[in-house]
Scaffold this active site. Structure first.
Site, PDB file in Angstrom:
ATOM      1  N   GLU A 123       1.071  -1.011  -0.093  1.00 22.98           N
ATOM      2  CA  GLU A 123       0.236  -0.222   0.103  1.00 22.98           C
ATOM      3  C   GLU A 123       0.624   0.782   0.256  1.00 22.98           C
ATOM      4  O   GLU A 123       1.934   0.963   0.592  1.00 22.98           O
ATOM      5  CB  GLU A 123      -0.271  -0.256   1.334  1.00 22.98           C
ATOM      6  CG  GLU A 123      -1.679  -1.270   1.240  1.00 22.98           C
ATOM      7  CD  GLU A 123      -1.999  -1.104   2.918  1.00 22.98           C
ATOM      8  OE1 GLU A 123      -2.861  -0.530   3.176  1.00 22.98           O
ATOM      9  OE2 GLU A 123      -2.597  -1.902   3.400  1.00 22.98           O
ATOM     10  N   LYS A 125       1.880   4.841   1.416  1.00 25.27           N
ATOM     11  CA  LYS A 125       1.523   5.413   2.775  1.00 25.27           C
ATOM     12  C   LYS A 125       1.489   6.736   2.704  1.00 25.27           C
ATOM     13  O   LYS A 125       3.120   7.231   2.122  1.00 25.27           O
ATOM     14  CB  LYS A 125       3.297   5.792   3.076  1.00 25.27           C
ATOM     15  CG  LYS A 125       3.822   5.614   4.863  1.00 25.27           C
ATOM     16  CD  LYS A 125       4.923   4.948   5.636  1.00 25.27           C
ATOM     17  CE  LYS A 125       4.797   5.492   7.173  1.00 25.27           C
ATOM     18  NZ  LYS A 125       4.423   7.258   7.417  1.00 25.27           N
ATOM     19  N   LYS A 323      10.578   3.793   2.932  1.00 20.94           N
ATOM     20  CA  LYS A 323      10.204   4.853   2.733  1.00 20.94           C
ATOM     21  C   LYS A 323      10.884   6.102   1.884  1.00 20.94           C
ATOM     22  O   LYS A 323      11.867   4.864   0.859  1.00 20.94           O
ATOM     23  CB  LYS A 323      11.022   5.858   4.062  1.00 20.94           C
ATOM     24  CG  LYS A 323      10.441   5.085   5.309  1.00 20.94           C
ATOM     25  CD  LYS A 323       8.584   6.239   5.653  1.00 20.94           C
ATOM     26  CE  LYS A 323       8.878   7.213   5.790  1.00 20.94           C
ATOM     27  NZ  LYS A 323       9.366   8.060   7.031  1.00 20.94           N
TER      28      LYS A 323
END
Length: 687
Positions: A123, A125, A323
């Site tokens: 998914e 973020k 990230k």
């Protein structure tokens, strides 16, 4: 074009039927417009439907229900949001920043569940505000912010105004009560329009969509929230009382079918390599999205395997945030200043020429300590590279050496405290310089500032400037003195009207009822963050019991460790600290834990479970964390208070004592079966 006009009547029986038809029709068009982005009628036709419904409800007020589309904006502006406790905590995610770190995360997980095959669910973020929505009998009854993960703020009235949040859902086999979790976002194009309008009116422009989304949800007046074009993407089911799907992918598909907005770009991945490809695709498409993202989330798809992997601290082992690369910029370092923290630590920081990084204007950055500055050869006057990768305060990576002119100067840590002029020391093995003067005014200020902050005692209206005033005029000397203040004393202060003074005194009084975990965190004990404070509060339940704990007992707590244990033990051996505790106690501050669970007691509440012998599926800390997460106590020894013993191979004296006391004994397979049963009662997905 769909026909938007509906005939209306005014007789009660026909009105009831007409209201039901109108509501269904409006909900359908809300879903088409706000969730699927495919409207079938014009705005004028939609407004006509809403006007007809409103007229019928005005004629027949008994037909008005909380989930009616006319009730999205209702209620009086709130003076202050109520604190709510999440029945199942909203966890934080661990971070990785490259493929190697992601592969290491998978290896750690696989080592805990040898022989299991893992499928992943990927998914985006989101860079927004996490919220939890509770539904009872299909109707939205509460919306709360994430807050600390354990407690948040009740913003139900505001979230009801967000058009992509269903006020009610229907369908077969919907659980009687369940909670949906998602992220509130401010569309980037709408954010630009808002700033342009504010600039034209001569008003301050907002910094970024994320902060504006959070600020919009926390408006005291729901009418203001309703005027903002907020959206919600759902990312998990928090808990449910009833049967639900057994995988993350199936759960989100089910939630999408109920009318929630689920990102169509989510993707299953059979291997970690496929998950990495999802990350690369998301990174390439990031700039084309109309909402903020700062990475992707990779989750183990199966809830059964999620339960086996468990949680460490507040982070699930079954999910990780990959990230995006940090954004960087260069600017000039104008000055290096030094702050004195609440533990006496001298913290150097950089004052910078303002520069934009990730859409935020950066004027200051952290420099950590003197070693950090020396190792990177950072000098005053340097052009430096600044990075912002999700941190509240950006950091300096290093100087642009080729830009030096020769006028740059080296930094040295001051030999005396910049606040009290007492000598500064640096203990062996530590990177931090400290002021050891217990009477240092900077330490007192930082401690009290920390005490009143939102994550600690959350004393609304008592901010940094007011704390500084209190100290300067001698009204207080420590945190406990806040409770001796009067309205008359505050009203005499500069820029403090009587109403503001009364509000501050009321907020101070209200803080006496904060949970024990908040009080422990507010004390400012070195190495004790909010999560550690929660663990200590749940373990001891009483400040006196915590103060009496030995260093060995503290070290024995899972996730605490020797460094934190030493810090806590040492803090409670200091006479000044004990006097502070006594003053807080006398002031009426809560010193015992009273755990309130919004969804009722957890299944193992009141049970003390002892684990002995070798476990095959779980590590000992994992099993103990599961016991605690379900409301039980993980006992260290078998006593008459032990309710159950889980015995594996090589069990020793604990098993023998349990047999003598006739304490119920089960094996690991039965333990896992009971865990599955308990999880089905309280919910399965804890993100």
């Amino acid at each position: 074009m769909v026909e938007a006009r509906v005939e209306v009547t005014t007789s009660p029986e026909e009105a009831s039927q007409q209201v039901a038809r109108l509501r269904d029709l409006i909900r359908r068009h809300d879903h088409l417009y706000y969730v699927l982005d495919s409207p079938e009628i014009s705005d004028g036709e939609y407004d006509g439907l809403l006007r007809e419904l409103r007229r019928l409800e005005e004629l027949h007020p008994t037909l008005i229900t909380p989930d009616s589309p006319t009730q999205r904006v209702s209620g009086e502006p709130s003076e202050r949001f109520q604190t709510v406790r999440h029945p199942v905590p909203l966890l934080s995610l661990g971070n990785v920043f490259n493929d190697e770190e992601l592969e290491a995360w998978e290896r750690r997980a696989m080592n805990l569940i040898p022989g299991e095959a893992i499928d992943y669910y990927c998914e985006l973020k989101y860079d927004g505000l996490a919220v939890a929505l509770t539904y009872e009998n299909g109707v939205l009854v509460r919306g709360a912010t994430r807050g600390t993960g354990v407690e948040g703020e009740d913003v139900t009235a505001n979230l009801r105004t967000v058009r992509s949040i269903p006020l009610s859902v229907s369908g077969p086999n919907i659980p009687a009560r369940f909670e949906v979790r998602g992220e509130i976002l401010f569309p980037i194009d709408k954010f630009g329009e808002l700033n342009r309008e504010r600039e034209e009116r001569g008003e301050r422009i907002y910094a970024n969509p994320r902060n504006t989304a959070a600020g919009s949800v926390r408006q005291l007046d729901p009418q203001i929230t309703a005027a903002r074009p907020l959206e919600l993407f759902v990312y998990s089911l928090g808990w449910a009382e009833g049967d639900v799907p057994e995988t993350q992918s199936a759960t989100l598909e089910w939630l999408g079918g109920l009318g929630f907005k689920v990102n169509a770009g989510n993707r299953k991945a059979a291997t970690l390599a496929e998950a990495m490809r999802f990350y690369q695709d998301a990174l390439e498409q990031r700039e084309s999205l109309n909402y903020g993202t700062d990475g992707v989330v990779i989750k183990v798809d199966s809830f059964r395997i999620q339960r086996l992997l468990g949680v460490v601290g507040r982070e699930p082992r079954w999910a990780i945030a990959y990230k995006y690369p940090a954004e960087q910029a260069t600017t000039r370092l104008v000055r290096i200043g030094v702050n004195v923290g609440r533990t006496g630590a001298l913290n150097p920081y950089a004052e910078l020429e303002p520069v934009q990084v990730s859409g935020v204007t950066v004027k200051m950055a952290t420099l950590h300590n003197e070693d950090y500055i020396r190792e990177r050869d950072i000098r005053i006057g340097d052009v430096v590279t600044v990075e912002r990768a999700g941190e509240v305060i950006p950091k300096i990576l290093g100087p642009v050496v080729e830009a030096r002119t020769g006028s740059e100067t080296e930094f040295t840590m001051p030999p005396t405290c910049p606040e009290c002029s007492e000598p500064v020391v640096r203990r062996e093995g530590e990177a931090i310089h400290r002021c050891i003067n217990p009477a240092c005014p900077a330490q007192a200020y930082e401690l009290i500032r920390h005490y009143v902050s939102r994550p600690a005692m959350d004393i609304d209206g008592v901010g940094e400037s007011l704390v500084k005033q209190f100290l300067e005029v001698g009204l207080i000397h420590d945190s406990a003195d806040l409770y001796t203040l009067t309205v008359e004393q505050l009203a005499d202060l500069e820029r403090m009207a009587e109403k503001s003074a009364q509000n501050a005194i009321d907020a101070i009084a209200l803080s006496k009822e904060r949970p024990l975990a908040n009080v422990i965190f507010a004390l400012g004990i070195r190495h004790v963050g909010a999560e550690t404070a929660r663990i200590l509060a749940e373990r001891y339940g009483d400040m006196d019991a915590l103060a009496a704990a030995t260093e060995e007992q503290l070290s024995d707590i899972y996730t605490i460790g020797s460094i934190v244990a030493d810090s806590v033990y040492t803090w409670f051996r200091d006479e000044e600290n004990l006097r502070l505790i006594a003053k807080l106690h006398d002031a009426g501050v809560r010193m015992r834990e009273e755990i309130v669970r919004a969804a009722g007691d957890l299944p193992w509440n009141g049970q003390e479970i002892v684990l002995t012998g070798r476990l095959a599926e779980l590590s000992r800390p994992q099993a103990e964390e599961i016991v605690r997460s379900l409301g039980g106590k993980a006992g260290r020894s078998v006593t008459k208070n032990t309710t159950l013993v889980v015995a594996g191979p090589e069990a020793g004296s604990k098993l023998e004592k349990a047999q003598r006391l006739e304490t119920p004994i089960i094996d690991e397979d039965e333990f896992l079966r009971r865990v599955d049963e308990a999880h089905r009662q309280v919910g399965i997905n804890l993100q």
